[in-house]
Design a protein around this motif. Structure first.
Motif, short mmCIF file in Angstrom:
data_model
loop_
_atom_site.label_atom_id
_atom_site.label_comp_id
_atom_site.label_asym_id
_atom_site.label_seq_id
_atom_site.Cartn_x
_atom_site.Cartn_y
_atom_site.Cartn_z
N GLY A 159 34.78 44.98 50.41
CA GLY A 159 36.13 44.44 50.35
C GLY A 159 36.42 43.75 49.03
O GLY A 159 35.52 43.47 48.23
N GLY A 160 37.70 43.50 48.80
CA GLY A 160 38.11 42.71 47.66
C GLY A 160 38.23 41.25 48.05
O GLY A 160 38.76 40.93 49.13
N SER A 161 37.75 40.37 47.20
CA SER A 161 37.77 38.94 47.55
C SER A 161 39.18 38.39 47.69
O SER A 161 39.40 37.39 48.36
CB SER A 161 37.00 38.14 46.49
N LYS A 162 40.16 39.06 47.06
CA LYS A 162 41.54 38.61 47.13
C LYS A 162 42.36 39.40 48.14
O LYS A 162 43.59 39.30 48.18
CB LYS A 162 42.19 38.70 45.74
N SER A 163 41.69 40.17 48.97
CA SER A 163 42.36 41.00 49.97
C SER A 163 42.09 40.48 51.37
O SER A 163 41.07 39.82 51.62
CB SER A 163 41.87 42.45 49.86
N GLU A 164 42.98 40.80 52.31
CA GLU A 164 42.83 40.36 53.69
C GLU A 164 42.46 41.50 54.63
O GLU A 164 42.47 41.34 55.85
CB GLU A 164 44.14 39.71 54.18
N GLY A 172 41.53 42.97 44.54
CA GLY A 172 42.43 43.03 45.67
C GLY A 172 42.13 44.24 46.52
O GLY A 172 40.98 44.69 46.62
N HIS A 173 43.17 44.83 47.10
CA HIS A 173 42.98 45.96 48.02
C HIS A 173 42.43 47.18 47.30
O HIS A 173 41.61 47.90 47.85
CB HIS A 173 44.31 46.29 48.69
N TRP A 174 42.86 47.41 46.07
CA TRP A 174 42.36 48.56 45.30
C TRP A 174 41.13 48.12 44.51
O TRP A 174 41.14 47.98 43.28
CB TRP A 174 43.46 49.09 44.39
N VAL A 234 30.53 54.45 53.23
CA VAL A 234 31.08 53.32 52.47
C VAL A 234 32.57 53.21 52.79
O VAL A 234 33.33 54.16 52.58
CB VAL A 234 30.89 53.50 50.95
N CYS A 235 32.98 52.06 53.32
CA CYS A 235 34.38 51.81 53.67
C CYS A 235 34.92 50.76 52.72
O CYS A 235 34.45 49.62 52.72
CB CYS A 235 34.49 51.33 55.11
N VAL A 236 35.88 51.16 51.89
CA VAL A 236 36.38 50.29 50.83
C VAL A 236 37.64 49.56 51.28
O VAL A 236 38.69 50.16 51.52
CB VAL A 236 36.66 51.09 49.55
N ASP A 237 37.52 48.26 51.44
CA ASP A 237 38.60 47.34 51.81
C ASP A 237 39.37 47.79 53.04
O ASP A 237 40.61 47.86 53.02
CB ASP A 237 39.54 47.10 50.64
#
Length: 302
Positions: free
Chosen positions: A247-252, A278-280, A145-148
């Motif tokens: 990923g976070g929907s508000k992260s790039e 976001g990222h976290w 599992v790779c988080v953001d």
């Protein structure tokens, strides 16, 4: 929660794959790395299934995942480990800060604990470490599992250089009580880092030693190797196990530009985004994070 992609194209048992894998392992072995014994916390569970191993991001520590670890033990029954990376938390410091070195550290930990297989869950830098370990030693990783984070260059979407400069500029006189020292450090960070949650996260690294407050994270080593941390090593052989990029929907940090490289290296990957995160991701939407991880663990192998 959105499922964007699922990849499955590589012939995992082909002789060509085995030859390439052997060459890559010899190449990494030629770069001698002395692994460090990492600090970790174990949350025991009754299940005989492989444990979950959490790897934190840059400026983080094993404490970031403690509450989630306890809930995952209750929900899955699996043992959960949270781990401090080298130069972070209570783990040893080193001038070397590469993904090959951090992967070697985790491999040593698995060997020390007699763990033949595990589920790796890594956020940001920890996610890249988990990817490298999976690509180097796929037999050790049941699922990933790779988080953001993606296996791509991330310098364009980070503010880590600014964080490092702000933290290195903090000056706290000796002999202050912790509350005063923390307030002073926060005031000095505020001019560069406007987001209160980010400042509070960075301040978890502020510790006292011999009447002096300092950063427990090795800013010197991280600064020296930051470009390497923001990049990703070159691999040709994919990891064929079940993989979730969350990923976070508000992260790039996971964009459509990253999909081809994810598909190439992780052909069994699913990509999901957590709304309003976001990222976290795990801190912004902990329940949605737990649900996504538990659902992924229940999926049958491909």
């Amino acid at each position: 929660m959105l499922r964007a992609l699922r990849f499955s194209r590589w012939d995992h048992s082909s002789p060509l794959r085995l030859v390439i894998l052997a060459k890559e392992r010899r190449a990494f072995a030629s770069n001698v790395v002395t692994p460090l014994s990492l600090s970790y916390t174990v949350f025991d569970g009754p299940s005989p299934q492989p444990p979950l191993v959490f790897l934190h991001g840059l400026f983080g520590s094993k404490n970031n995942f403690q509450s989630l670890a306890k809930k995952l033990v209750l929900q899955t029954g699996r043992q959960v480990l949270t781990v401090d990376a080298r130069n972070h938390g209570s783990s040893p410091h080193s001038s070397l800060m590469s993904y090959e070195a951090m992967s070697a550290d985790v491999q040593l930990l698995l060997h020390q604990l007699h763990l033949n297989r595990c589920v790796l869950i890594g956020h940001s830098m920890g996610g890249k470490t988990a990817m490298v370990l999976s690509l180097q030693r796929p037999e050790l990783v049941e699922r990933l599992v790779c988080v953001d984070i993606s296996p791509s260059e991330t310098s364009a979407v980070t503010s880590f250089q600014a964080f490092l400069a702000a933290m290195r500029a903090v000056n706290i006189p000796r002999g202050l009580p912790r509350s005063t020292a923390r307030r002073l450090a926060e005031e000095q960070l505020r001019s560069t880092i406007q987001e209160p949650a980010t400042r509070n996260f960075l301040l978890t690294n502020l510790v006292s030693s011999e009447d002096q407050f300092m950063w427990r994270v090795n800013l010197e080593a991280i600064s020296h190797h930051l470009n390497e941390i923001l990049s990703f090593p070159d691999f040709q052989t994919p990891y064929s196990g079940p993989t979730l990029f969350l990923g976070g929907s508000k992260s790039e940090y996971i964009s459509s530009n990253d999909y081809p490289e994810i598909e190439r290296l992780f052909p069994e990957a699913e990509i999901q985004y957590v709304s309003n995160a976001g990222h976290w991701v795990h801190a912004d939407q902990p329940q949605e994070f737990l649900t996504a991880v538990c659902n992924f663990l229940e999926l049958p192998p491909p």
